[in-house]
Design a protein around this motif. Structure first.
Motif, PDB file in Angstrom:
ATOM      1  N   GLN A 134       0.829  -1.208   0.000  1.00  0.00           N
ATOM      2  CA  GLN A 134       0.000   0.000   0.000  1.00  0.00           C
ATOM      3  C   GLN A 134       0.861   1.253   0.000  1.00  0.00           C
ATOM      4  O   GLN A 134       1.837   1.309   0.746  1.00  0.00           O
ATOM      5  CB  GLN A 134      -0.923   0.007   1.223  1.00  0.00           C
ATOM      6  N   PRO A 135       0.523   2.228  -0.852  1.00  0.00           N
ATOM      7  CA  PRO A 135      -0.635   2.240  -1.752  1.00  0.00           C
ATOM      8  C   PRO A 135      -0.399   1.331  -2.951  1.00  0.00           C
ATOM      9  O   PRO A 135       0.684   1.321  -3.522  1.00  0.00           O
ATOM     10  CB  PRO A 135      -0.740   3.709  -2.165  1.00  0.00           C
TER      11      PRO A 135
ATOM     12  N   THR B 197      -4.924   1.675  -6.422  1.00  0.00           N
ATOM     13  CA  THR B 197      -5.270   2.894  -5.688  1.00  0.00           C
ATOM     14  C   THR B 197      -4.600   4.113  -6.303  1.00  0.00           C
ATOM     15  O   THR B 197      -5.218   5.175  -6.477  1.00  0.00           O
ATOM     16  CB  THR B 197      -4.843   2.756  -4.222  1.00  0.00           C
ATOM     17  N   LEU B 198      -3.342   3.968  -6.659  1.00  0.00           N
ATOM     18  CA  LEU B 198      -2.590   5.096  -7.209  1.00  0.00           C
ATOM     19  C   LEU B 198      -3.155   5.543  -8.562  1.00  0.00           C
ATOM     20  O   LEU B 198      -3.226   6.738  -8.849  1.00  0.00           O
ATOM     21  CB  LEU B 198      -1.114   4.704  -7.355  1.00  0.00           C
TER      22      LEU B 198
ATOM     23  N   ASP C  82      -6.574   7.326  -7.912  1.00  0.00           N
ATOM     24  CA  ASP C  82      -6.323   8.678  -7.375  1.00  0.00           C
ATOM     25  C   ASP C  82      -5.710   9.571  -8.447  1.00  0.00           C
ATOM     26  O   ASP C  82      -6.026  10.761  -8.553  1.00  0.00           O
ATOM     27  CB  ASP C  82      -5.391   8.598  -6.167  1.00  0.00           C
TER      28      ASP C  82
ATOM     29  N   LYS D 147       3.645  10.468  -9.145  1.00  0.00           N
ATOM     30  CA  LYS D 147       2.996  10.019  -7.902  1.00  0.00           C
ATOM     31  C   LYS D 147       2.779   8.507  -7.908  1.00  0.00           C
ATOM     32  O   LYS D 147       2.898   7.847  -6.868  1.00  0.00           O
ATOM     33  CB  LYS D 147       1.666  10.744  -7.713  1.00  0.00           C
TER      34      LYS D 147
ATOM     35  N   ASP E 133       6.313   7.079  -7.259  1.00  0.00           N
ATOM     36  CA  ASP E 133       6.737   7.300  -5.873  1.00  0.00           C
ATOM     37  C   ASP E 133       5.924   6.458  -4.896  1.00  0.00           C
ATOM     38  O   ASP E 133       6.451   5.967  -3.888  1.00  0.00           O
ATOM     39  CB  ASP E 133       6.607   8.784  -5.507  1.00  0.00           C
ATOM     40  N   GLY E 134       4.633   6.303  -5.188  1.00  0.00           N
ATOM     41  CA  GLY E 134       3.788   5.494  -4.305  1.00  0.00           C
ATOM     42  C   GLY E 134       4.218   4.043  -4.281  1.00  0.00           C
ATOM     43  O   GLY E 134       4.283   3.404  -3.226  1.00  0.00           O
TER      44      GLY E 134
ATOM     45  N   SER F 134       7.441   3.595  -2.413  1.00  0.00           N
ATOM     46  CA  SER F 134       7.357   3.796  -0.966  1.00  0.00           C
ATOM     47  C   SER F 134       7.292   2.485  -0.193  1.00  0.00           C
ATOM     48  O   SER F 134       7.660   2.433   0.978  1.00  0.00           O
ATOM     49  CB  SER F 134       6.153   4.680  -0.627  1.00  0.00           C
ATOM     50  N   TRP F 135       6.829   1.404  -0.857  1.00  0.00           N
ATOM     51  CA  TRP F 135       6.807   0.119  -0.150  1.00  0.00           C
ATOM     52  C   TRP F 135       7.748  -0.901  -0.788  1.00  0.00           C
ATOM     53  O   TRP F 135       7.693  -2.089  -0.513  1.00  0.00           O
ATOM     54  CB  TRP F 135       5.388  -0.425  -0.022  1.00  0.00           C
TER      55      TRP F 135
END
Length: 414
Positions: free
Chosen positions: A370-371, A375-376, A379, A397, A400-401, A404-405
């Motif tokens: 997540q995200p 989802t990304l 959005d 975005k 990067d999302g 992030s995980w």
């Protein structure tokens, strides 16, 4: 005709009520209204002997939360799940579903992954092969002297002509987030991104900030800037989009073939409505095909033997032919079965000849953290259409999302 199968608020509606004529009643949860006639026939005709099926339909937007709540108590015996390991993971981790014993040798190989967990084991029986593409109102295009666009230049010319005639070229129901990521994101990718590059996006060998992927977002933004998309796109939902196309106020939409089936609410608006399909005519120009979810067995069911019998039936040719007849969609069955509907024959041909083999929305590698990618993308398209982010910013975005995980491409796409 024999067709070789493809390559491969909660609104509750208790559709069927068991009677004393049945020895056992199996409760099945679904978000798919189109399945109610199928299960009514199976139950009323005693296709499964003395097993009755009680179908509970839950609004699609509320389905996931509803089923998680109900499974904490007795819940359904069987339920439909969305495709892919990412959706299955929480049910597998909680022990709600376990590997199945159903013989899946008849299921199309291309659909199997819909019910496969991240551990490689099979947890569900896939039920349908779906196709997503541009869907158009054939009368609107014909009345305006427009042939099906075969290139982006032809698409632009058609949109200009429709706009001049006071018709919305492409309707967007962007208030429905699931539609933005599952339909818009995947249909645009299949049309514009070559399969080999899309495969690299999934494996981490290519980045979402690459111009090849940014082009999917830029194309939608260009459509909006040119007035091809309804001005109320962010306020309109999926239902409003389909209504506008059925009324002929809009000519086209991005959607799945399920909207063209006999139980589609679009035919309640115009019983004579005829719809056609074509891919987004970009660099890849392919439709998007995928195994659309599975039937799942609640491991805590008190009717295990009967529920297993129902589940096993969903993997058979007999079920596939009933699925075609009563649901009006292509089943996940991979052998030969009878199809008479010319619409389904056309869809089967398009999937066989010109479908993208890469499905980022369902890829576990992009959705296990997540995200998630889904989802990304949802959005991102929301930000793009509302004007709060450019195509390049949305792509950044998304990247990067995922980074992030620590998704598979994080080291390569910093």
């Amino acid at each position: 005709m024999k067709l070789s199968a493809l390559l491969a608020t909660t609104a509750l509606a208790a559709a069927l009520v068991a009677t004393s004529a049945y020895a056992e009643t199996i409760k099945l949860y679904t978000w798919r209204e189109q399945e109610i006639p199928l299960w009514k026939y199976i139950s009323d005709s005693k296709v499964l002997g003395d097993i009755a099926i009680e179908v509970v339909q839950v609004n699609s937007d509320d389905y996931d939360s509803k089923i998680r709540i109900d499974l904490q108590s007795e819940g359904p015996d069987l339920f439909q799940g969305r495709a892919g390991a990412a959706w299955l993971s929480s049910f597998v981790d909680a022990g709600i579903v376990k590997p199945i014993s159903t013989d899946l040798s008849g299921i199309a190989p291309a659909a199997i992954d819909a019910g496969r967990g991240a551990d490689g084991q099979q947890y569900g029986v896939p039920f349908a092969i779906q196709m997503q593409s541009v869907i158009y109102n054939t009368k609107v295009l014909a009345d305006n002297g427009i042939d099906v666009p075969k290139s982006m230049d032809e698409f632009t010319a058609a949109a200009d002509k429709l706009k001049a005639a006071g018709i919305i070229p492409v309707n967007f129901g962007a208030r429905s987030g699931w539609w933005l990521n599952q339909v818009v994101g995947e249909t645009m990718t299949a049309g514009l991104v070559p399969d080999d590059f899309a495969a690299k996006l999934v494996s981490g060998g290519a980045c979402f900030t690459d111009p090849t992927f940014v082009a999917t977002l830029q194309t939608v933004k260009d459509w909006q800037n040119k007035g091809y998309i309804n001005s109320s796109a962010m306020a309109d939902d999926y239902g409003a989009m389909r209504t506008s196309v059925a009324l002929g106020e809009s000519a086209m939409m991005l959607d799945g073939v399920w909207s063209t089936g006999p139980t589609s609410p679009m035919f309640e608006i115009d019983p004579d409505l005829k719809m056609g399909f074509f891919p987004v005519p970009g660099a890849n120009a392919k439709v998007y095909a995928f195994g659309d979810g599975t039937y799942l067995l609640n491991s805590a069911t008190k009717h295990a033997e009967a529920a297993q019998k129902v589940l096993d039936f969903t993997a058979t040719k007999a079920f596939a032919e009933l699925f075609v007849k009563y649901v009006g969609e292509l089943p996940a069955y991979g052998g030969e079965y009878t199809v008479e509907d010319p619409r389904l024959k056309e869809v089967a041909g398009m999937i066989a000849a010109n479908s993208s083999s890469v499905t980022p929305f369902f890829a576990y590698a992009l959705n296990k953290g997540q995200p998630s990618y889904g989802t990304l993308v949802s959005d991102g398209y929301g930000a793009l259409l509302s004007g709060s982010a450019s195509p390049e910013e949305v792509a950044r975005k998304i990247q990067d999302g995922l980074n992030s995980w620590g998704y598979v491409g994080a080291a390569n796409c910093k």
